[in-house]
Design a protein around this motif. Structure first.
Motif, PDB file in Angstrom:
ATOM      1  N   ARG A  82       1.059  -1.116  -0.290  1.00 35.37           N
ATOM      2  CA  ARG A  82      -0.353   0.322  -0.264  1.00 35.37           C
ATOM      3  C   ARG A  82       0.617   1.146  -0.243  1.00 35.37           C
ATOM      4  N   PHE A  83       2.097   1.287  -0.151  1.00 36.19           N
ATOM      5  CA  PHE A  83       3.061   2.105  -0.132  1.00 36.19           C
ATOM      6  C   PHE A  83       4.143   2.558  -1.261  1.00 36.19           C
ATOM      7  N   LYS A  84       4.195   3.612  -1.485  1.00 38.62           N
ATOM      8  CA  LYS A  84       4.455   4.053  -2.501  1.00 38.62           C
ATOM      9  C   LYS A  84       6.084   4.915  -2.348  1.00 38.62           C
ATOM     10  N   PHE A  85       7.089   3.637  -2.407  1.00 41.34           N
ATOM     11  CA  PHE A  85       8.150   4.598  -1.785  1.00 41.34           C
ATOM     12  C   PHE A  85       9.522   4.306  -3.344  1.00 41.34           C
ATOM     13  N   LYS A  86      10.730   5.285  -3.018  1.00 45.59           N
ATOM     14  CA  LYS A  86      11.853   4.684  -3.238  1.00 45.59           C
ATOM     15  C   LYS A  86      12.274   3.445  -3.454  1.00 45.59           C
ATOM     16  N   GLY A  87      12.569   2.736  -4.428  1.00 46.48           N
ATOM     17  CA  GLY A  87      13.206   2.106  -4.790  1.00 46.48           C
ATOM     18  C   GLY A  87      12.495   0.276  -3.577  1.00 46.48           C
ATOM     19  N   ARG A  88      11.273   0.662  -4.392  1.00 46.59           N
ATOM     20  CA  ARG A  88      10.366  -0.953  -3.408  1.00 46.59           C
ATOM     21  C   ARG A  88      10.375  -1.630  -4.954  1.00 46.59           C
ATOM     22  N   ASN A  89      10.326  -1.831  -6.293  1.00 44.58           N
ATOM     23  CA  ASN A  89      10.042  -2.417  -6.144  1.00 44.58           C
ATOM     24  C   ASN A  89      12.123  -3.140  -6.273  1.00 44.58           C
ATOM     25  N   LEU A  90      12.833  -2.510  -6.249  1.00 41.84           N
ATOM     26  CA  LEU A  90      14.095  -3.366  -5.177  1.00 41.84           C
ATOM     27  C   LEU A  90      13.937  -4.249  -4.563  1.00 41.84           C
ATOM     28  N   LEU A  91      13.187  -3.192  -3.766  1.00 38.71           N
ATOM     29  CA  LEU A  91      13.212  -4.477  -2.343  1.00 38.71           C
ATOM     30  C   LEU A  91      11.949  -5.203  -2.250  1.00 38.71           C
ATOM     31  N   PHE A  92      11.141  -5.166  -3.233  1.00 38.26           N
ATOM     32  CA  PHE A  92      10.679  -6.602  -3.899  1.00 38.26           C
ATOM     33  C   PHE A  92      11.121  -7.820  -3.711  1.00 38.26           C
ATOM     34  N   GLY A  93      11.827  -6.852  -4.920  1.00 38.29           N
ATOM     35  CA  GLY A  93      13.156  -8.393  -5.602  1.00 38.29           C
ATOM     36  C   GLY A  93      13.714  -8.972  -4.640  1.00 38.29           C
ATOM     37  N   ILE A  94      13.788  -7.828  -3.650  1.00 41.53           N
ATOM     38  CA  ILE A  94      14.914  -8.614  -1.805  1.00 41.53           C
ATOM     39  C   ILE A  94      13.939 -10.280  -1.946  1.00 41.53           C
ATOM     40  N   VAL A  95      13.066  -9.239  -2.215  1.00 43.23           N
ATOM     41  CA  VAL A  95      11.922 -10.853  -0.837  1.00 43.23           C
ATOM     42  C   VAL A  95      10.996 -11.929  -1.474  1.00 43.23           C
ATOM     43  N   ILE A  96      11.441 -11.474  -3.255  1.00 40.80           N
ATOM     44  CA  ILE A  96      11.657 -12.804  -4.589  1.00 40.80           C
ATOM     45  C   ILE A  96      13.045 -13.389  -4.281  1.00 40.80           C
ATOM     46  N   LEU A  97      14.070 -12.952  -4.814  1.00 33.84           N
ATOM     47  CA  LEU A  97      14.954 -13.685  -3.687  1.00 33.84           C
ATOM     48  C   LEU A  97      15.479 -14.753  -2.552  1.00 33.84           C
ATOM     49  N   MET A  98      14.180 -14.247  -1.356  1.00 30.56           N
ATOM     50  CA  MET A  98      14.459 -14.863  -0.337  1.00 30.56           C
ATOM     51  C   MET A  98      13.809 -15.995  -0.582  1.00 30.56           C
ATOM     52  N   ILE A  99      12.953 -16.199  -1.604  1.00 28.29           N
ATOM     53  CA  ILE A  99      11.810 -17.154  -1.683  1.00 28.29           C
ATOM     54  C   ILE A  99      12.637 -18.068  -2.259  1.00 28.29           C
ATOM     55  N   LEU A 100      13.579 -17.525  -3.768  1.00 29.44           N
ATOM     56  CA  LEU A 100      14.415 -18.885  -4.975  1.00 29.44           C
ATOM     57  C   LEU A 100      15.614 -18.860  -4.241  1.00 29.44           C
ATOM     58  N   VAL A 101      16.508 -18.398  -3.392  1.00 22.99           N
ATOM     59  CA  VAL A 101      17.497 -18.565  -2.585  1.00 22.99           C
ATOM     60  C   VAL A 101      17.285 -20.133  -1.456  1.00 22.99           C
ATOM     61  N   PRO A 102      17.958 -20.963  -1.585  1.00 20.99           N
ATOM     62  CA  PRO A 102      17.644 -22.303  -0.807  1.00 20.99           C
ATOM     63  C   PRO A 102      18.883 -21.462   0.538  1.00 20.99           C
ATOM     64  N   THR A 103      18.240 -22.497   1.445  1.00 25.56           N
ATOM     65  CA  THR A 103      18.920 -21.976   3.219  1.00 25.56           C
ATOM     66  C   THR A 103      19.838 -22.314   2.744  1.00 25.56           C
ATOM     67  N   GLN A 104      20.295 -23.520   1.877  1.00 24.49           N
ATOM     68  CA  GLN A 104      21.439 -24.248   2.229  1.00 24.49           C
ATOM     69  C   GLN A 104      22.857 -23.296   1.252  1.00 24.49           C
ATOM     70  N   ILE A 105      22.230 -22.048   1.268  1.00 21.79           N
ATOM     71  CA  ILE A 105      23.267 -21.262   0.108  1.00 21.79           C
ATOM     72  C   ILE A 105      24.175 -21.010   1.831  1.00 21.79           C
ATOM     73  N   ILE A 106      23.057 -19.844   2.694  1.00 28.43           N
ATOM     74  CA  ILE A 106      23.632 -19.217   3.409  1.00 28.43           C
ATOM     75  C   ILE A 106      23.476 -20.188   4.919  1.00 28.43           C
ATOM     76  N   SER A 107      23.058 -20.774   5.001  1.00 31.20           N
ATOM     77  CA  SER A 107      23.819 -21.458   6.267  1.00 31.20           C
ATOM     78  C   SER A 107      24.422 -21.473   6.656  1.00 31.20           C
ATOM     79  N   ILE A 108      26.167 -21.896   6.110  1.00 29.29           N
ATOM     80  CA  ILE A 108      27.088 -22.029   7.226  1.00 29.29           C
ATOM     81  C   ILE A 108      27.828 -20.514   7.617  1.00 29.29           C
ATOM     82  N   PRO A 109      28.090 -19.032   6.171  1.00 32.19           N
ATOM     83  CA  PRO A 109      27.911 -17.970   7.019  1.00 32.19           C
ATOM     84  C   PRO A 109      26.454 -17.526   7.455  1.00 32.19           C
ATOM     85  N   LEU A 110      25.513 -18.145   7.752  1.00 28.38           N
ATOM     86  CA  LEU A 110      24.746 -17.212   9.269  1.00 28.38           C
ATOM     87  C   LEU A 110      25.110 -18.108  10.309  1.00 28.38           C
TER      88      LEU A 110
END
Lengths: 392, 306
Positions: free
Chosen positions: A193-221
């Protein structure tokens, strides 16, 4: 009746007949009767769009017009049809008669495939292990017993007084799901519901969260949690390891949940907020007072799914917990646990086939809570998704 | 000072997503970048140390910075083979799952007695299939003697199709076709168990088909077959794409998938750099494949614009 006539294909003769209704004889009555018959038939395509109140009484169906039976009415009706119409009706009738049989066979066969493992658990979990070597025993055990269940509960240390897997799982599950649903809803609303700068970019990160398997980030985490706050705190094996990400909308499958909430909030009418704004509500108050009450069923669905995902997760928990036990971890390590508890006994002498009994018992124990939850709230699992606006 | 409404709204927008933003930077983006950096670090020295990971970049000369990727593709005996099998499996299993779940969704959308019960059963995998229970029952079904799930699928597994095609004289197609049919029937357990969510999504899409479309079709005398191709399929086509992406992502992040298994194996052997290089190249390849297919499929999708 007028309505129904307009819906059916063979209207022309009908309408003219209607106008000169006085001089009309049996033929028209028969047509109307035939109309009625088809409309009261629940499988007729027209029937499903007529409200219940508009449907004629079923009792009239056998004797209609002036003592005319359904068959005679149909015959007269058929006279007015051309060949292709008749062929169409015939094909449809054959299809309608045979399809339910096929449908039943297909559904029954596939339901069997789904239910077999569950029946297996029920059948294997309550039998003595020698039943496994008895060729006469397939489904119904010869020796019914609770012994295997009790042994499995012991082996999984479900009756332990401290570090009890069941308690741990429940604390993790309910707490994390609760935090995660709230934070994901807030985030989803922000994106919807809010329009702000960089919204699409940030939503891209949300999509990335869906796509990236947890196994990739588990060691650094793992390293982040192990040396938290510049190496001051070791969070490994603490509940906080699961709670911190959940509190910040980054728990298990958080991306998917944010996505669902965003879709849902986008589907709500904008006027709601405008009205709230005019009445002097700030955005956060609008969210709490106006949007959240509207999203009740969506919240419940996401919450239920979150509980299921946390309950089933063993990858994330196994990366961050070394001593803490949860039910799915215990199940994952069941072989070792059973070895320690039962099989290492020199007198045991248990074959691989006999071990299945304990495994099935453990499976049964670990899915029973989910099954009960599912049985009670099935509607919210299945219909919530439709309402949550994932589609469209 | 009073900001204009739009500006204020934008600020509130940042406020709403700020919790998530902080969390994502901490728990997602930083680990992600770090894991990407691991791909270009020396595998031998990349070990946990007091106070953090012991990091040492690979020298940027003579292509040495690609050492980990070279290891993954040239030295490691299993990686390339697993990668190909997983890609191949995903590519033919995904359409099967999609067709199957659409079929079941269409059936479950019809009116019949016991529909609620049938739906409850078909969505059951949704709550079980993500957990370790699935691995156990999957294994058990394969290894016990009394595996009725597998026995059930062998009902279809007789060579009838093969024989018929041989009789008709189409030998070459016969081999391939019977292979496909074989994989479908022997795999029915995995097929049914991995299409819970997909059925759910398709069912929701089917229920969104407007009544007017159904009405028009039945007025014009459409058969069920025509109705499926001309009405149902166009209306659910956006969800076919969504389901496709979901299925691919789901199958390639599963822990029981061979490449992921290999990555986990490398991780538990302390070969973090190799593991990272493998995982990232796998991820990149899958993303490229998905991207190509999505771009291709997108042209055939019907979006209803009101």
């Amino acid at each position: 009746m007028e309505n129904e006539k307009n819906l059916t294909p063979e209207v022309p003769e009908n309408q003219t007949a209607d106008e000169i209704v006085n001089e009309i004889s049996d033929a028209v009555d028969a047509e109307i009767a035939a109309e009625r018959v088809s409309a009261s038939d629940p499988d007729h395509p027209v029937a499903s769009y007529i409200p219940e109140s508009a449907k004629p009484d079923v009792i009239e169906e056998h004797v209609v017009g002036e003592g005319m039976t359904k068959k005679e009415a149909m015959k007269i009706r058929m006279k007015n049809m051309n060949k292709s119409e008749i062929a169409y009706l015939r094909r449809k009738r054959i299809f309608e008669k045979t399809w339910p049989v096929f449908r039943f066979l297909i559904l029954f066969g596939l339901a069997f495939v789904i239910l077999t493992p569950l029946l297996f658990m029920l059948s294997y979990g309550f039998r003595e292990r020698q039943d496994m070597n008895d060729p006469t025993v397939i489904w119904i055990p010869r020796h019914l017993t609770m012994k295997i269940m009790k042994q499995t509960i012991n082996a999984m240390s479900l009756n332990a007084s401290e570090n009890n897997p069941l308690v741990n799982t429940l604390v993790l599950n309910i707490g994390c799901s609760f935090c995660q649903v709230i934070t994901c809803a807030i985030t989803g609303y922000g994106f919807a519901r809010f329009k702000f700068k960089g919204r699409n970019l940030l939503f891209g990160i949300v999509i990335l969260m869906i796509l990236v398997p947890t196994q990739i980030i588990s060691i650094p985490l793992y390293m982040t949690f192990r040396f938290f706050l510049f190496g001051q705190v070791n969070l490994i094996d603490k509940m906080l390891v699961m709670y911190l990400p959940a509190l910040m909308a980054n728990g298990i499958r958080a991306g998917l949940m944010i996505f669902i909430f965003r879709q849902f909030f986008r589907g709500l009418p904008k006027e709601l907020e405008d009205a709230a704004y005019l009445d002097g509500c700030g955005p956060f108050k609008t969210f709490v007072k106006v949007m959240v009450p509207n999203a009740g069923s969506s919240f419940l669905t996401v919450f239920l799914f979150s509980i299921v995902w946390y309950w089933n997760d063993f990858y994330v928990t196994s990366s961050f917990f070394t001593n803490k036990k949860t039910i799915s971890l215990q199940l994952k390590n069941l072989d070792g646990l059973l070895n320690i508890a039962i099989f290492n006994n020199a007198n045991a002498n248990i074959s691989a086939r006999e071990k299945i009994v304990w495994f099935e018992a453990a499976c049964l124990i670990s899915i029973t809570p989910m099954l009960i939850l599912y049985a009670c709230l099935q509607k919210h699992f299945t219909e919530g998704i439709e309402r949550s606006g994932l589609v469209g | 000072m009073k900001l204009p409404y739009e500006r204020r709204k934008a600020l509130y927008g940042y406020g709403f997503i700020s919790i998530w933003l902080v969390g994502t930077i901490l728990w997602f983006l930083i680990p992600l970048v770090e894991s990407f950096c691991y791909c270009f670090m020396n595998n031998d020295t990349l070990k946990p140390n007091v106070g953090g990971m012991n990091k040492e970049w690979l020298p940027f000369k003579d292509g040495q910075w690609l050492t980990n990727f070279k290891y993954a593709f040239r030295v490691d005996p299993k990686f390339k083979q697993y990668l190909l099998t997983v890609l191949k499996d995903t590519l033919y299993q995904t359409p099967m799952i999609l067709i199957f779940s659409l079929f079941i969704a269409v059936i479950l959308n019809q009116k019949f007695k016991g529909r609620g019960f049938a739906r409850a059963i078909f969505f059951l995998p949704v709550i079980i299939a993500t957990g370790p229970v699935y691995n156990i029952i999957n294994g058990n079904i394969a290894s016990t003697g009394a595996d009725s799930g597998a026995q059930f699928s062998t009902l279809f597994e007789t060579d009838m199709v093969d024989k018929l095609l041989e009789f008709l004289g189409v030998m070459n197609i016969s081999d391939n076709l019977s292979e496909i049919i074989n994989t479908v029937t022997t795999n029915i357990f995995g097929l049914v168990w991995s299409s819970g969510i997909q059925i759910l999504i398709f069912l929701a899409a089917l229920q969104n088909i407007p009544v007017s479309a159904k009405e028009a079709a039945s007025m014009e005398g459409a058969t069920a077959w025509e109705y499926f191709w001309k009405i149902t399929l166009p209306y659910v086509s956006p969800m076919i794409l969504a389901n496709f992406i979901y299925t691919v992502i789901d199958s390639f992040t599963k822990t029981d998938n061979a490449v992921m298994g290999l990555v986990l194996e490398k991780q538990s052997d302390w070969n973090y750099a190799y593991a990272a290089a493998m995982a990232w190249s796998y991820f990149a390849i899958v993303m490229v494949v998905v991207g190509i297919i999505v771009a291709f499929v997108n042209r055939f999708i019907f979006y209803e614009v009101d």
